[in-house]
Motif scaffolding. Sequence first.
Motif, mmCIF file in Angstrom:
data_model
loop_
_atom_site.group_PDB
_atom_site.id
_atom_site.type_symbol
_atom_site.label_atom_id
_atom_site.label_comp_id
_atom_site.label_asym_id
_atom_site.label_seq_id
_atom_site.Cartn_x
_atom_site.Cartn_y
_atom_site.Cartn_z
ATOM 1 N N MET A 87 0.843 -1.193 0.000
ATOM 2 C CA MET A 87 0.000 0.000 0.000
ATOM 3 C C MET A 87 0.881 1.247 0.000
ATOM 4 O O MET A 87 1.858 1.321 0.734
ATOM 5 N N THR A 88 0.530 2.200 -0.809
ATOM 6 C CA THR A 88 1.266 3.451 -0.900
ATOM 7 C C THR A 88 0.731 4.446 0.118
ATOM 8 O O THR A 88 -0.471 4.678 0.193
ATOM 9 N N MET A 89 1.629 4.997 0.909
ATOM 10 C CA MET A 89 1.225 6.004 1.882
ATOM 11 C C MET A 89 1.160 7.361 1.191
ATOM 12 O O MET A 89 1.995 7.685 0.356
ATOM 13 N N HIS B 165 -0.035 9.531 10.920
ATOM 14 C CA HIS B 165 1.294 8.968 11.156
ATOM 15 C C HIS B 165 2.279 10.132 11.046
ATOM 16 O O HIS B 165 2.633 10.557 9.945
ATOM 17 N N LEU B 166 2.674 10.671 12.198
ATOM 18 C CA LEU B 166 3.547 11.846 12.198
ATOM 19 C C LEU B 166 4.958 11.444 11.789
ATOM 20 O O LEU B 166 5.624 10.682 12.479
ATOM 21 N N LEU B 167 5.390 11.947 10.639
ATOM 22 C CA LEU B 167 6.745 11.697 10.157
ATOM 23 C C LEU B 167 7.714 12.711 10.751
ATOM 24 O O LEU B 167 8.906 12.437 10.884
ATOM 25 N N GLY B 168 7.220 13.879 11.120
ATOM 26 C CA GLY B 168 8.053 14.853 11.803
ATOM 27 C C GLY B 168 7.752 16.289 11.431
ATOM 28 O O GLY B 168 7.140 16.572 10.403
ATOM 29 N N TYR B 169 8.180 17.176 12.310
ATOM 30 C CA TYR B 169 8.198 18.611 12.062
ATOM 31 C C TYR B 169 9.661 19.024 11.993
ATOM 32 O O TYR B 169 10.508 18.459 12.696
ATOM 33 N N PHE B 170 9.954 20.007 11.162
ATOM 34 C CA PHE B 170 11.327 20.409 10.913
ATOM 35 C C PHE B 170 11.435 21.928 10.966
ATOM 36 O O PHE B 170 10.686 22.625 10.288
ATOM 37 N N ALA C 141 8.684 4.237 -4.677
ATOM 38 C CA ALA C 141 9.132 2.927 -4.195
ATOM 39 C C ALA C 141 10.654 2.803 -4.287
ATOM 40 O O ALA C 141 11.269 3.235 -5.260
ATOM 41 N N GLY C 142 11.246 2.242 -3.258
ATOM 42 C CA GLY C 142 12.685 2.009 -3.256
ATOM 43 C C GLY C 142 13.531 3.207 -2.893
ATOM 44 O O GLY C 142 14.760 3.156 -3.013
ATOM 45 N N THR C 143 12.898 4.308 -2.428
ATOM 46 C CA THR C 143 13.669 5.506 -2.096
ATOM 47 C C THR C 143 13.435 6.021 -0.683
ATOM 48 O O THR C 143 14.088 6.980 -0.275
ATOM 49 N N PHE C 144 12.550 5.437 0.086
ATOM 50 C CA PHE C 144 12.152 5.993 1.379
ATOM 51 C C PHE C 144 12.845 5.262 2.524
ATOM 52 O O PHE C 144 12.843 4.043 2.588
#
Length: 113
Positions: A1-3, A37-42, A102-105
């Motif tokens: 599944m793609t996010m 899904h919190l990936l982050g704040y920058f 795909a393949g880069t994360f």
Amino acid sequence: MTMITCFIRYRIDPFQREAFQTYAENWGRIIPRCGGHLLGYFLPHEGTNDIAWGLIGFDSLAAYERYRARLRSDADGRANFAFAQEKRFILRETRSFVTTVAGTFCLPPQMAA
């Protein structure tokens, strides 16, 4: 599944960096509780001093819409939005929705021998 990732770009008042940091830290408790899904704040570190980002992942745009509804009814979420409005440290906010290639994360570094 793609996010699907909601990529939020903020132009902030560089003299209120600490207020934005508090705002972002507050989302660290609120967003996961509301279904994101919190990936982050920058925050800016070097170079441009007034651009910050927030990245939040979702399974689909429908999941994002459910999250937004929960966020609007969350007391802490409403308080955090009110905090930002009162302090006026966010000068501009834009949102884009992106998918992962795909393949880069999250690839780990590969050190040469």
